[in-house]
Design a protein around this motif. Structure first.
Motif, PDB file in Angstrom:
ATOM      1  N   PHE A 237       0.809  -1.216   0.000  1.00 28.07           N
ATOM      2  CA  PHE A 237       0.000   0.000   0.000  1.00 28.07           C
ATOM      3  C   PHE A 237       0.845   1.270   0.000  1.00 28.07           C
ATOM      4  CE2 PHE A 237      -2.830  -3.242   1.755  1.00 28.07           C
ATOM      5  CZ  PHE A 237      -3.926  -3.073   0.921  1.00 28.07           C
ATOM      6  N   LYS A 240      -0.471   4.753  -1.065  1.00 28.15           N
ATOM      7  CA  LYS A 240      -1.875   4.861  -0.681  1.00 28.15           C
ATOM      8  C   LYS A 240      -1.982   5.557   0.675  1.00 28.15           C
ATOM      9  CE  LYS A 240      -3.411   2.367  -4.183  1.00 28.15           C
ATOM     10  NZ  LYS A 240      -4.257   2.954  -5.257  1.00 28.15           N
ATOM     11  N   LYS A 241      -3.209   5.899   1.029  1.00 27.96           N
ATOM     12  CA  LYS A 241      -3.468   6.537   2.318  1.00 27.96           C
ATOM     13  C   LYS A 241      -4.087   5.493   3.243  1.00 27.96           C
ATOM     14  CE  LYS A 241      -5.010  11.018   4.015  1.00 27.96           C
ATOM     15  NZ  LYS A 241      -5.540  12.317   3.579  1.00 27.96           N
ATOM     16  N   SER A 290      -1.946  12.745  -0.113  1.00 23.86           N
ATOM     17  CA  SER A 290      -2.717  11.681  -0.768  1.00 23.86           C
ATOM     18  C   SER A 290      -2.140  10.304  -0.495  1.00 23.86           C
ATOM     19  CB  SER A 290      -2.756  11.921  -2.281  1.00 23.86           C
ATOM     20  OG  SER A 290      -1.435  11.935  -2.811  1.00 23.86           O
ATOM     21  N   ASP A 308      -9.462  11.405   2.426  1.00 22.88           N
ATOM     22  CA  ASP A 308      -9.925  10.169   1.790  1.00 22.88           C
ATOM     23  C   ASP A 308      -8.972   9.021   2.113  1.00 22.88           C
ATOM     24  OD1 ASP A 308     -12.109  11.424   0.540  1.00 22.88           O
ATOM     25  OD2 ASP A 308     -10.790  12.195  -1.028  1.00 22.88           O
ATOM     26  N   ASP A 310      -7.747   5.119   1.804  1.00 20.42           N
ATOM     27  CA  ASP A 310      -7.822   4.005   0.859  1.00 20.42           C
ATOM     28  C   ASP A 310      -8.095   2.673   1.555  1.00 20.42           C
ATOM     29  OD1 ASP A 310      -7.202   5.314  -1.724  1.00 20.42           O
ATOM     30  OD2 ASP A 310      -5.320   5.810  -0.723  1.00 20.42           O
ATOM     31  N   VAL A 311      -7.469   2.454   2.699  1.00 16.33           N
ATOM     32  CA  VAL A 311      -7.657   1.180   3.392  1.00 16.33           C
ATOM     33  C   VAL A 311      -7.481   1.393   4.890  1.00 16.33           C
ATOM     34  CG1 VAL A 311      -5.226   0.497   3.152  1.00 16.33           C
ATOM     35  CG2 VAL A 311      -6.975  -1.261   3.456  1.00 16.33           C
ATOM     36  N   SER A 331     -12.925   4.536   5.260  1.00 14.42           N
ATOM     37  CA  SER A 331     -12.354   4.325   3.926  1.00 14.42           C
ATOM     38  C   SER A 331     -13.456   4.344   2.873  1.00 14.42           C
ATOM     39  CB  SER A 331     -11.620   2.980   3.868  1.00 14.42           C
ATOM     40  OG  SER A 331     -12.548   1.908   3.953  1.00 14.42           O
ATOM     41  N   ARG A 334     -14.159   8.069  -1.726  1.00  8.02           N
ATOM     42  CA  ARG A 334     -14.073   8.439  -3.146  1.00  8.02           C
ATOM     43  C   ARG A 334     -14.627   7.350  -4.053  1.00  8.02           C
ATOM     44  NH1 ARG A 334      -7.857  10.074  -3.736  1.00  8.02           N
ATOM     45  NH2 ARG A 334      -7.789   8.119  -2.607  1.00  8.02           N
ATOM     46  N   ARG A 335     -14.223   6.107  -3.797  1.00 12.95           N
ATOM     47  CA  ARG A 335     -14.523   5.024  -4.734  1.00 12.95           C
ATOM     48  C   ARG A 335     -15.793   4.265  -4.382  1.00 12.95           C
ATOM     49  NH1 ARG A 335      -9.404   1.427  -4.533  1.00 12.95           N
ATOM     50  NH2 ARG A 335     -10.594   0.260  -6.084  1.00 12.95           N
ATOM     51  N   ARG A 339     -12.388  -0.725   2.176  1.00 13.68           N
ATOM     52  CA  ARG A 339     -11.365  -1.776   2.170  1.00 13.68           C
ATOM     53  C   ARG A 339     -10.745  -1.851   3.561  1.00 13.68           C
ATOM     54  NH1 ARG A 339      -7.205  -0.682  -2.474  1.00 13.68           N
ATOM     55  NH2 ARG A 339      -6.767  -2.906  -2.205  1.00 13.68           N
TER      56      ARG A 339
END
Length: 702
Positions: A237, A240-241, A290, A308, A310-311, A331, A334-335, A339
């Motif tokens: 990761f 990633k955040k 980010s 935001d 990510d996991v 998490s 955005r998407r 996760r």
């Protein structure tokens, strides 16, 4: 009300300043309900836009109707959340030329004085500070501050519901209506919970529940935990955040340093022992990037904005579905994909149970306190402060408007006031009540601060080695298990108890230099919920979606499957409570630590037992009992725990649980019943025994 009918200035702000093209469904639904004037509970995951769902209709009303200050009161459980929300609201306020004021213990006195003289449009406050305002300000000042109030927003309402501070807040919302020209509309913001209708009823006698119907899929993995495996997974990761939750402050420091050493990433740390400025700097830096890692305990579990994610990583499995979803919900903003990864350490069954329940939408109900006489005691004393020369009727009617006291009738009030007069906390002068000598002695002068900061945000003990804070332990673990000389594990280290200060919620320890009997439930975290523990038994019987196993690593899968095979070999089925008699007696309830502790205590009272050690799945002790003794005692438990004086038989445990300073001043039997209902789960034990019966097993041992 629709989005198209919003005030043009607000529509322009949302579109051009915030860059929104449209409102989310939960925001549209909240706009309609709040626009109709209904008290509204907005139930949605973290980072779903529920804060804006409340703010949009409120700001629309402020702008369209030209509401005078203070028009909105925003109540939050934490100063950190107020600071974060203040920054967010200032963006709105500056755009519309509205003033926003935060009020808590860290705000300078001169700013508070200016606010009293010239109130702002919006006030952000904690329950404790609101209590101080009710006590210390004159009626004219309170009417100037609260008279124009139209909206009360309670943030993170699920954090209040089960706690003393929630009872206090519910009472304060009723009391402040003495000073408002109209009854303020109430809006609650809640994470997803199992019983939203009951939460709404706690907040308001009528209203609407607005749920977020947007589906955010949940993607999870479960791994066996080692430091090496953690770094191996985190390496994937990079870029990633990532938000990482750990069990203790010591773990936070440990893994922060391991990640810094092993990975070329920006990494931040956040826990309650770090000073406020450093925490806020870490929040700001993490929010602004980010790609970075943030290691924290539970300090970022609530709605502080960190951008935001990510996991979400859990080091050790959460023990409740609600907490798992609260954290994981940070998490996927955005998407639309949440996760999460759980690193389990001998808790594969718990981790799988939590994930399985979350995916099927089976959450725990919040437990709303019933007959909270200790807070009633406090609020009576506070009302005497507030009203200066109140009659009994003034106080009874004022507090009677609060939902939390709806189970207390005129006789309860009369008996409690008589007790307070007899013990000189109150004195009677004609028709009026005044504070007595014992109130002044206990809470006057230097002790006055303790009167309105008496309720802990949660029932946790701070663990200290000399002056260093090691971490925290749930009060249930401390009260039911710990004593001087006993060992436990925290932060991956073994400790021995030197002293327990139950009034200050402090456990003093020293490193364990010998082999100590360490309990199965050794982390001292929150007890496993009844729902999670019972679903583990479902998993053992194969009563779950077997496809979920594909998201476990081979080691975790092997652990789950071996336990399932063991249950099958013993012929276990629904309706059974497996009992194993060997060197120890093990009653495998799969009902959580609070139920198992109550079972062990019943056996302790009824028989000669020792060496009690309970886990989420098992009530275990040593005793010279045969299966018939165990079976008959389990059969008798409903009658035993239903006896009126049963909590008094547990006094040795219950007296160690202070809860708050006011429970100590209640009559002994009332205090015992309150402590009993908080520490144990008699209702869940009765449900277990109603639907299940004991069966002797020989080789079943988790």
């Amino acid at each position: 009300m629709s989005a198209e009918s919003l005030n043009p200035r607000l529509r322009h702000f949302l579109a051009n300043r915030l860059g929104w093209r449209s409102l989310r469904d939960v925001q549209k639904s909240a706009l309609e309900a709040i626009g109709r004037g209904e008290d509204t509970l907005i139930v949605a995951p973290t980072a779903s836009g529920k804060t804006e769902a409340a703010l949009i209709p409120v700001f629309n009303s402020i702008l369209s109707e030209g509401l005078p200050p203070v028009s909105m009161l925003y109540v939050s459980p934490l100063k950190a959340l107020i600071n974060d929300m203040h920054s967010r609201l200032e963006l709105w306020g500056n755009h519309f030329n509205l003033e926003v004021m935060k009020w808590h213990g860290d705000v300078p006195a001169n700013r508070k004085r200016r606010f009293i003289e010239n109130p702002s449009d919006i006030l952000l406050i904690t329950p404790e500070s609101l209590e101080v305002m009710m006590i210390n300000r004159s009626r004219a000042e309170k009417e100037r501050i609260l008279g124009n109030l139209r909206y009360i927003i309670v943030d993170e309402i699920h954090q209040f519901i089960e706690a003393d501070r929630g009872v206090q807040l519910n009472s304060l919302m009723a009391r402040l209506e003495r000073y408002t020209w109209v009854r303020p509309q109430r809006i609650g913001l809640s994470a997803t919970v199992g019983n939203p209708e009951e939460v709404l009823n706690w907040m308001s006698p009528s209203g609407a529940v607005v749920r977020d119907t947007a589906e955010r899929k949940l993607q999870y993995r479960i791994f066996e935990f080692t430091d090496h495996k953690l770094i191996e997974v985190l390496r994937r990761f990079t870029g990633k955040k990532v938000l990482i939750f750990v069990p203790s402050r010591r773990d936070a420091e440990k893994y922060y340093n391991i990640i810094r050493k092993c990975l070329d990433v920006d990494v931040f740390i956040h826990h309650s022992s770090i000073n406020r400025d450093s925490r806020e700097e870490a929040e700001e830096r993490f929010r602004s990037v980010s790609a970075a890692f943030m290691v924290n305990t539970s300090t970022l579990e609530l709605g502080i904005d960190v951008g935001d994610i990510d996991v979400v990583i859990h080091i050790r499995s959460p023990t409740s579905v609600n907490r798992f979803l609260q954290r994981t919900g940070r998490s996927g903003r955005r998407r639309g994909l949440q996760r999460t990864i759980i690193f389990q350490e001998n808790e594969a069954l718990t981790a799988l149970s939590v994930a399985s329940l979350a995916l099927s939408g089976r959450l725990e109900d919040l437990r709303i306190p019933v007959r909270p006489l200790d807070i009633y005691f406090h609020q009576i004393l506070s009302s005497v402060f507030e009203l200066e020369k109140p009659t009994r009727g003034d106080i009874y009617r004022g507090l009677g408007r609060a939902h939390v006291f709806s189970d207390l009738d005129a006789d309860d009030f009369r008996h409690l006031v008589e007790f307070m007069v007899e013990n000189d906390f109150l004195r009677v002068h004609g028709p009026y009540l005044h504070h007595g000598f014992n109130f002044e002695k206990t809470f006057g002068k230097m002790n006055f601060l303790e009167f309105y900061t008496v309720f802990p945000p949660n029932y946790e003990f701070t663990v200290k080695h000399r002056t260093k804070v090691i971490g925290s332990l749930d009060s249930f673990f401390v009260v039911t298990y710990l004593k001087v000389g006993r060992g436990f594990i925290l932060g991956g280290e073994k400790w021995v108890v030197k002293d327990i200060d139950h009034e200050r919620f402090i456990v003093r320890v020293k490193p364990c230099t010998r082999d100590a009997e360490i309990p199965d439930w050794s982390s001292g975290g929150a007890p496993t919920t009844f729902e999670v523990a019972r679903h583990v038994y479902d998993i053992l019987l194969g009563d779950f979606d077997r496809g979920l196993l594909s998201w476990l690593d081979p080691g975790s899968q092997a652990r789950v499957q071996s336990c399932m095979e063991m249950a099958s070999a013993e012929g276990l089925d629904h309706g059974m409570i497996p009992v194993r008699i060997g060197e120890r007696i093990e009653i495998n309830t799969f009902a959580g630590e609070r139920v198992n502790a109550l079972i062990s205590d019943v056996f302790r009272l009824e028989h000669m037992v020792h060496g009690i050690s309970n886990s989420a799945f098992t009530s275990s002790f040593r005793a010279r009992l045969d299966y018939h003794d165990i079976e008959s005692t389990l059969r008798d438990i409903p009658a035993i725990i239903s006896e009126e004086d049963f909590p008094l038989r547990l006094q040795d445990n219950l007296d160690r649980f202070v809860k708050n300073k006011f429970i100590e001043h209640l009559p002994g039997d009332l205090a015992a019943h309150m402590r009993y209902s908080l520490l144990y789960r008699p209702d869940e034990l009765l449900r277990l025994l109603r639907d299940n019966g004991p069966v002797q097993v020989h080789d079943f041992k988790l």
